[in-house]
Design a protein around this motif. Structure first.
Motif, PDB file in Angstrom:
ATOM      1  N   MET A 115     -52.893 -12.976  51.446  1.00 52.71           N
ATOM      2  CA  MET A 115     -52.416 -11.712  51.767  1.00 52.71           C
ATOM      3  C   MET A 115     -51.525 -10.851  50.972  1.00 52.71           C
ATOM      4  N   THR A 116     -51.630  -9.630  50.359  1.00 51.58           N
ATOM      5  CA  THR A 116     -50.707  -9.400  49.588  1.00 51.58           C
ATOM      6  C   THR A 116     -49.742  -7.906  50.121  1.00 51.58           C
ATOM      7  N   THR A 117     -48.753  -7.787  49.599  1.00 53.80           N
ATOM      8  CA  THR A 117     -47.791  -6.822  50.029  1.00 53.80           C
ATOM      9  C   THR A 117     -47.903  -5.653  49.065  1.00 53.80           C
ATOM     10  N   THR A 118     -48.163  -4.454  49.424  1.00 56.29           N
ATOM     11  CA  THR A 118     -48.008  -3.102  48.474  1.00 56.29           C
ATOM     12  C   THR A 118     -46.674  -3.205  47.748  1.00 56.29           C
ATOM     13  N   GLY A 119     -46.818  -3.137  46.511  1.00 49.38           N
ATOM     14  CA  GLY A 119     -45.497  -2.971  45.684  1.00 49.38           C
ATOM     15  C   GLY A 119     -44.812  -4.208  45.314  1.00 49.38           C
ATOM     16  N   ALA A 120     -45.233  -5.258  45.782  1.00 51.49           N
ATOM     17  CA  ALA A 120     -44.505  -6.567  45.754  1.00 51.49           C
ATOM     18  C   ALA A 120     -45.344  -7.357  44.425  1.00 51.49           C
ATOM     19  N   GLY A 121     -44.544  -8.204  43.961  1.00 52.63           N
ATOM     20  CA  GLY A 121     -45.108  -8.957  42.573  1.00 52.63           C
ATOM     21  C   GLY A 121     -44.359  -8.410  41.300  1.00 52.63           C
ATOM     22  N   LEU A 122     -44.767  -9.028  40.189  1.00 47.78           N
ATOM     23  CA  LEU A 122     -44.414  -8.510  38.820  1.00 47.78           C
ATOM     24  C   LEU A 122     -45.013  -7.366  38.270  1.00 47.78           C
ATOM     25  N   ARG A 123     -43.941  -6.832  37.587  1.00 50.94           N
ATOM     26  CA  ARG A 123     -44.419  -5.533  36.877  1.00 50.94           C
ATOM     27  C   ARG A 123     -43.697  -5.651  35.654  1.00 50.94           C
ATOM     28  N   GLY A 124     -44.278  -5.274  34.173  1.00 50.86           N
ATOM     29  CA  GLY A 124     -43.566  -5.399  32.950  1.00 50.86           C
ATOM     30  C   GLY A 124     -44.844  -4.755  31.761  1.00 50.86           C
ATOM     31  N   ARG A 125     -44.292  -5.046  30.729  1.00 54.25           N
ATOM     32  CA  ARG A 125     -44.981  -4.623  29.274  1.00 54.25           C
ATOM     33  C   ARG A 125     -44.416  -5.332  28.245  1.00 54.25           C
ATOM     34  N   VAL A 126     -45.489  -5.833  27.562  1.00 55.04           N
ATOM     35  CA  VAL A 126     -44.953  -6.531  26.307  1.00 55.04           C
ATOM     36  C   VAL A 126     -45.515  -5.674  25.146  1.00 55.04           C
ATOM     37  N   ARG A 127     -44.627  -5.476  24.159  1.00 50.42           N
ATOM     38  CA  ARG A 127     -44.645  -4.788  22.933  1.00 50.42           C
ATOM     39  C   ARG A 127     -44.245  -5.523  21.631  1.00 50.42           C
ATOM     40  N   THR A 128     -44.618  -5.051  20.515  1.00 51.34           N
ATOM     41  CA  THR A 128     -43.941  -5.387  19.181  1.00 51.34           C
ATOM     42  C   THR A 128     -42.734  -4.512  19.254  1.00 51.34           C
ATOM     43  N   ARG A 129     -42.082  -4.590  18.037  1.00 56.09           N
ATOM     44  CA  ARG A 129     -40.754  -3.633  17.812  1.00 56.09           C
ATOM     45  C   ARG A 129     -41.314  -2.281  17.460  1.00 56.09           C
ATOM     46  N   ASP A 130     -42.788  -2.104  17.095  1.00 53.50           N
ATOM     47  CA  ASP A 130     -42.809  -0.707  16.999  1.00 53.50           C
ATOM     48  C   ASP A 130     -43.610  -0.083  18.102  1.00 53.50           C
ATOM     49  N   GLY A 131     -43.788  -0.953  19.106  1.00 53.45           N
ATOM     50  CA  GLY A 131     -44.209  -0.302  20.359  1.00 53.45           C
ATOM     51  C   GLY A 131     -45.877  -0.717  20.740  1.00 53.45           C
ATOM     52  N   TRP A 132     -46.351  -1.538  19.798  1.00 49.79           N
ATOM     53  CA  TRP A 132     -47.788  -1.739  19.922  1.00 49.79           C
ATOM     54  C   TRP A 132     -48.025  -2.853  20.939  1.00 49.79           C
ATOM     55  N   ALA A 133     -48.861  -2.723  21.820  1.00 49.93           N
ATOM     56  CA  ALA A 133     -49.314  -3.804  22.730  1.00 49.93           C
ATOM     57  C   ALA A 133     -49.585  -5.104  22.151  1.00 49.93           C
ATOM     58  N   VAL A 134     -48.983  -6.120  22.987  1.00 53.79           N
ATOM     59  CA  VAL A 134     -49.232  -7.707  22.648  1.00 53.79           C
ATOM     60  C   VAL A 134     -50.415  -7.853  23.609  1.00 53.79           C
ATOM     61  N   GLN A 135     -51.695  -7.920  23.342  1.00 56.77           N
ATOM     62  CA  GLN A 135     -52.569  -7.868  24.476  1.00 56.77           C
ATOM     63  C   GLN A 135     -52.648  -9.453  24.768  1.00 56.77           C
ATOM     64  N   HIS A 136     -52.309 -10.551  23.889  1.00 55.51           N
ATOM     65  CA  HIS A 136     -52.675 -11.897  24.470  1.00 55.51           C
ATOM     66  C   HIS A 136     -51.407 -12.449  24.950  1.00 55.51           C
ATOM     67  N   ALA A 137     -50.241 -11.679  25.261  1.00 47.67           N
ATOM     68  CA  ALA A 137     -49.004 -12.286  25.792  1.00 47.67           C
ATOM     69  C   ALA A 137     -49.169 -12.697  27.223  1.00 47.67           C
ATOM     70  N   VAL A 138     -48.013 -13.594  27.526  1.00 45.41           N
ATOM     71  CA  VAL A 138     -48.188 -14.336  28.882  1.00 45.41           C
ATOM     72  C   VAL A 138     -46.646 -14.337  29.414  1.00 45.41           C
ATOM     73  N   LEU A 139     -46.510 -13.738  30.652  1.00 47.40           N
ATOM     74  CA  LEU A 139     -45.288 -13.808  31.276  1.00 47.40           C
ATOM     75  C   LEU A 139     -45.111 -14.949  32.083  1.00 47.40           C
ATOM     76  N   THR A 140     -44.219 -15.664  31.963  1.00 47.02           N
ATOM     77  CA  THR A 140     -43.998 -16.923  32.981  1.00 47.02           C
ATOM     78  C   THR A 140     -42.621 -16.855  33.537  1.00 47.02           C
ATOM     79  N   MET A 141     -42.676 -16.916  34.975  1.00 45.38           N
ATOM     80  CA  MET A 141     -41.433 -16.681  35.928  1.00 45.38           C
ATOM     81  C   MET A 141     -41.134 -18.246  36.350  1.00 45.38           C
TER      82      MET A 141
END
Length: 280
Positions: free
Chosen positions: A1-27
């Motif tokens: 069961m999930t809770t609305t608004g819970a969890g991890l949010r973020g974006r991964v970009r290069t220095r110029d603002g391009w998406a790094v599509q294959h990036a992985v975030l580990t906590m």
């Protein structure tokens, strides 16, 4: 069961603002135990609805070809952590624009040269008509497939003095009737530092073809007002006139030559993503 608004949010970009599509975030928690791992989507966004226990965590962003980046995140009482935008740098500190074809925009670029005059000052000139294309390889590790080609109209030389320009177009210098074009074609590309590259290539000038290296700095990428994407570069090179069979000179006094034997080439380039320029 999930809770609305819970969890991890973020974006991964290069220095110029391009998406790094294959990036992985580990906590990981403060004891180093992994509590969450999520991969970025096509827009570089990372999100997980898994509720997290409140407290401090370490977030590590990784992607092939990039240096890892670590930061601290705080999970709120709602079980949510927002890490914002994580910026990843290329391994070795080197950057290039997104891969594919780029077209040099002569309206927003300049091709100039500086020569010493009388041993005490400099004369600056520029070519007003030129075109070129840049091909960026799919990855920094495959830069051998990146390429640059440029063509300059020799008779477009402009130093701000009509008499001097006429002399430069003559057989004493550029000989524009016999050699109407100056061309440059790259033969290789290698990193030379953070945001700097050495472009190896061949310059055809005054009927002579010689290897010439460009010291290139990549200045960044961004959108333009016409719906396109632009990349900016600055490059310099040193040429010896005698290497291109331009040996004319005049000694004015005490062995001082009127014109220096070397030229400093200065390029400020904007390139538009794609094979065509926008209709400006």
């Amino acid at each position: 069961m999930t809770t609305t608004g819970a969890g991890l949010r973020g974006r991964v970009r290069t220095r110029d603002g391009w998406a790094v599509q294959h990036a992985v975030l580990t906590m990981t928690d403060m004891q180093g135990a992994q509590v969450l791992r999520a991969q970025a989507d096509d827009d570089g966004a990372v999100h997980s609805d898994q509720p997290l226990p409140p407290g401090p965590y370490t977030v590590i962003a990784t992607a092939v070809g990039y240096a890892p980046a670590a930061s601290t995140a705080i999970v709120t009482a709602s079980g949510r952590a927002d890490v914002g935008t994580v910026v990843l740098a290329r391994l070795g500190g080197v950057e290039l624009p997104p891969p594919g074809a780029w077209t040099i925009d002569p309206m927003h670029s300049s091709v100039g040269a500086v020569a010493q005059h009388l041993g005490i000052s400099s004369v600056r000139g520029r070519f007003t008509e030129f075109a070129g294309r840049i091909e960026i390889a799919e990855s920094v590790e495959d830069t051998g497939k990146s390429a640059v080609e440029a063509v300059i109209r020799a008779d477009s030389i402009d130093t701000g003095n009509a008499m001097r320009d006429g002399h430069l177009k003559s057989a004493d210098f550029l000989n524009v009737e016999a050699y109407p074009e100056i061309t440059y074609r790259s033969t290789g590309l290698e990193p030379a530092g953070a945001d700097r590259w050495t472009v190896h290539g061949e310059l055809a000038l005054h009927g002579v073809v010689r290897p010439v290296d460009l010291d290139l700095t990549y200045l960044g990428t961004g959108p333009d007002p016409w719906g396109g994407t632009r990349a900016a570069f600055r490059a310099t090179a040193e040429l010896r006139r005698e290497d291109f069979a331009m040996n004319y000179n005049q000694v004015v006094a005490a062995g001082i030559a009127a014109i220096g034997t070397t030229l400093r080439v200065e390029l400020d380039i904007q390139a538009v993503q794609g094979t065509e320029l926008p209709g400006l």
